[in-house]
Design a protein around this motif. Structure first.
Motif, PDB file in Angstrom:
ATOM      1  N   VAL A 272      11.046   7.558  -9.432  1.00 52.92           N
ATOM      2  CA  VAL A 272      10.637   5.985 -10.324  1.00 52.92           C
ATOM      3  C   VAL A 272      10.409   5.163  -9.764  1.00 52.92           C
ATOM      4  O   VAL A 272      10.161   4.130 -10.082  1.00 52.92           O
ATOM      5  CB  VAL A 272      11.320   6.613 -11.773  1.00 52.92           C
ATOM      6  N   LEU A 273      11.151   4.980  -8.628  1.00 54.98           N
ATOM      7  CA  LEU A 273      11.628   4.123  -8.545  1.00 54.98           C
ATOM      8  C   LEU A 273      10.448   2.819  -7.410  1.00 54.98           C
ATOM      9  O   LEU A 273       9.980   1.588  -7.476  1.00 54.98           O
ATOM     10  CB  LEU A 273      12.482   3.714  -6.950  1.00 54.98           C
ATOM     11  N   PRO A 274       8.919   3.598  -7.120  1.00 55.60           N
ATOM     12  CA  PRO A 274       8.338   2.562  -6.810  1.00 55.60           C
ATOM     13  C   PRO A 274       7.295   2.881  -7.687  1.00 55.60           C
ATOM     14  O   PRO A 274       6.412   1.411  -8.005  1.00 55.60           O
ATOM     15  CB  PRO A 274       6.861   3.623  -6.168  1.00 55.60           C
ATOM     16  N   ILE A 275       7.398   2.614  -9.211  1.00 59.96           N
ATOM     17  CA  ILE A 275       6.553   2.631 -10.443  1.00 59.96           C
ATOM     18  C   ILE A 275       7.509   1.240 -11.248  1.00 59.96           C
ATOM     19  O   ILE A 275       6.798   0.733 -11.210  1.00 59.96           O
ATOM     20  CB  ILE A 275       6.889   4.483 -10.717  1.00 59.96           C
ATOM     21  N   ILE A 276       8.373   1.720 -10.804  1.00 56.33           N
ATOM     22  CA  ILE A 276       8.981   0.347 -11.328  1.00 56.33           C
ATOM     23  C   ILE A 276       8.821  -1.099 -10.190  1.00 56.33           C
ATOM     24  O   ILE A 276       8.657  -2.059 -11.110  1.00 56.33           O
ATOM     25  CB  ILE A 276      10.907   0.533 -11.533  1.00 56.33           C
ATOM     26  N   VAL A 277       9.126  -0.821  -9.337  1.00 57.03           N
ATOM     27  CA  VAL A 277       8.565  -1.705  -8.121  1.00 57.03           C
ATOM     28  C   VAL A 277       7.460  -1.750  -8.491  1.00 57.03           C
ATOM     29  O   VAL A 277       6.808  -4.029  -8.667  1.00 57.03           O
ATOM     30  CB  VAL A 277       8.276  -1.355  -6.702  1.00 57.03           C
ATOM     31  N   VAL A 278       6.415  -1.127  -8.891  1.00 57.49           N
ATOM     32  CA  VAL A 278       4.485  -1.509  -8.904  1.00 57.49           C
ATOM     33  C   VAL A 278       4.321  -2.432 -10.427  1.00 57.49           C
ATOM     34  O   VAL A 278       3.913  -3.895 -10.972  1.00 57.49           O
ATOM     35  CB  VAL A 278       3.627  -0.707  -8.747  1.00 57.49           C
TER      36      VAL A 278
ATOM     37  N   THR B 206       0.806  -1.004   0.101  1.00 61.34           N
ATOM     38  CA  THR B 206      -0.013   0.264   0.164  1.00 61.34           C
ATOM     39  C   THR B 206       0.929   1.347   0.027  1.00 61.34           C
ATOM     40  O   THR B 206       0.253   2.319  -0.915  1.00 61.34           O
ATOM     41  CB  THR B 206      -0.915  -0.356   1.400  1.00 61.34           C
ATOM     42  N   ASN B 207       1.819   1.254   1.024  1.00 59.31           N
ATOM     43  CA  ASN B 207       2.825   3.018   0.734  1.00 59.31           C
ATOM     44  C   ASN B 207       3.551   2.469  -0.023  1.00 59.31           C
ATOM     45  O   ASN B 207       3.388   3.481  -1.047  1.00 59.31           O
ATOM     46  CB  ASN B 207       3.803   2.276   1.519  1.00 59.31           C
ATOM     47  N   ILE B 208       4.129   1.675  -0.909  1.00 64.09           N
ATOM     48  CA  ILE B 208       4.704   1.720  -2.317  1.00 64.09           C
ATOM     49  C   ILE B 208       3.727   1.955  -3.584  1.00 64.09           C
ATOM     50  O   ILE B 208       4.301   2.889  -3.877  1.00 64.09           O
ATOM     51  CB  ILE B 208       4.872   0.247  -2.678  1.00 64.09           C
ATOM     52  N   ALA B 209       2.152   1.559  -3.340  1.00 68.09           N
ATOM     53  CA  ALA B 209       1.280   2.316  -4.161  1.00 68.09           C
ATOM     54  C   ALA B 209       0.911   3.844  -4.493  1.00 68.09           C
ATOM     55  O   ALA B 209       0.912   4.335  -4.967  1.00 68.09           O
ATOM     56  CB  ALA B 209       0.141   1.294  -4.261  1.00 68.09           C
ATOM     57  N   ASN B 210       1.429   4.221  -2.726  1.00 59.64           N
ATOM     58  CA  ASN B 210       0.666   5.596  -2.783  1.00 59.64           C
ATOM     59  C   ASN B 210       2.182   6.578  -2.638  1.00 59.64           C
ATOM     60  O   ASN B 210       2.129   7.667  -3.244  1.00 59.64           O
ATOM     61  CB  ASN B 210       0.894   5.628  -1.117  1.00 59.64           C
ATOM     62  N   LEU B 211       3.637   6.083  -3.148  1.00 61.19           N
ATOM     63  CA  LEU B 211       4.784   6.559  -3.146  1.00 61.19           C
ATOM     64  C   LEU B 211       4.897   6.657  -4.787  1.00 61.19           C
ATOM     65  O   LEU B 211       5.276   7.756  -5.082  1.00 61.19           O
ATOM     66  CB  LEU B 211       5.667   6.151  -3.236  1.00 61.19           C
TER      67      LEU B 211
END
Length: 292
Positions: free
Chosen positions: A155-161, A113-118
């Motif tokens: 851009v790290l959260p976008i790549i993770v998702v 959830t935190n990664i998606a919010n970031l």
């Protein structure tokens, strides 16, 4: 008879609604393409006459007729040399851990959830974080390394998702077949999961990096200067990048009209670079899909 007549009327309404919605979407798409065409035509009209070899190989100057963007291009390349390994390695590793190793539970849900919010946080916030941590706390100033690490956070959260979705799309039958042959979990991930998820991972990574190379707000907050006559030689040197130079030349165009032409010419270079990155994402994805 009454039920069949009611069913026919409902069918007609649905068909009419489908036609109306389709035309609305078509008009919306056409309007977006019209705006894009006008924007590209305007940029090309202003900048194509200023785009030549001396402009691409020259140094920055306060004189618009003598200004070049070679140092700006070098700064952007060095910036990406920091962003690419940091984001791709950390992003893919995080996605693999969350999908393959992390136990299902409340902690994993909180992390996701935190990664998606970031991924939806405004870029200027990451600029403030980079200014506080990398620039001041670590003493990196407005160097290439500070800018690259700041954009990596963006851009790290976008790549993770994107990597998570690619790993999640790999059929479980492939994993089960690998385990049935006696492979360990890491061997299965390395030999089966990652090769199958590679097209989606590469596509998401390249598109995310395309966003990073065009970001302005985090670098402005970081204090990246607009005019650097010295070409950066390493990751600890001060630098400027293509979007920063476009931004400041656009501001200076209020006083000197020629700066608007320089900003348009630099925009063409940036658009060509983004087009190459996006096209490469499509080519890589298609090649990997044909292999698998």
């Amino acid at each position: 008879y009454f039920r069949s007549d009611l069913a026919r009327r409902r069918l007609k309404r649905r068909i009419l609604l489908n036609v109306v919605v389709r035309k609305v979407f078509l008009l919306s798409t056409g309007f977006v393409f019209l705006l894009l065409a006008v924007l590209l035509f305007r940029i090309a009209e202003q900048g194509i006459g200023w785009l030549d070899l001396p402009f691409l190989t020259g140094k920055l100057s306060i004189n618009p007729e003598k200004a070049g963007i070679y140092g700006v291009i070098v700064g952007s390349v060095l910036l990406m040399l920091v962003v690419i390994p940091v984001t791709v390695i950390l992003g893919v590793a995080t996605a693999v851990y969350l999908e393959e190793y992390a136990p299902r539970g409340r902690l994993r849900n909180i992390i996701q959830t935190n990664i998606a919010n970031l991924a939806g946080v405004p870029s200027v916030i990451f600029g403030l974080l980079g200014l506080t941590v990398f620039s001041r706390l670590f003493g990196l100033g407005s160097s290439v390394l500070a800018g690259g690490l700041t954009l990596s956070l963006l851009v790290l959260p976008i790549i993770v998702v994107a990597s998570q979705e690619a790993v999640k799309a790999v059929p479980n039958e492939l994993r089960d077949a690998s385990y049935a042959l006696g492979a360990t979990q890491w061997t299965t991930i390395r030999r089966v999961v990652l090769p199958s998820a590679l097209p989606g991972i590469l596509t998401g990574s390249i598109l995310s990096l395309s966003r990073a190379i065009g970001e302005t707000a985090p670098l402005v907050v970081l204090g990246v200067p607009a005019l650097i006559l010295k070409i950066p030689q390493g990751f600890m040197d001060n630098f400027t990048a293509l979007p920063i130079q476009i931004y400041y030349w656009t501001l200076d165009a209020v006083l000197t009209k020629e700066y608007a032409n320089l900003a348009a010419a630099t925009s063409i270079v940036l658009l060509v670079l983004l087009f190459v990155l996006n096209a490469s994402a499509i080519v890589i994805r298609n090649r990997q899909q044909r292999k698998h």
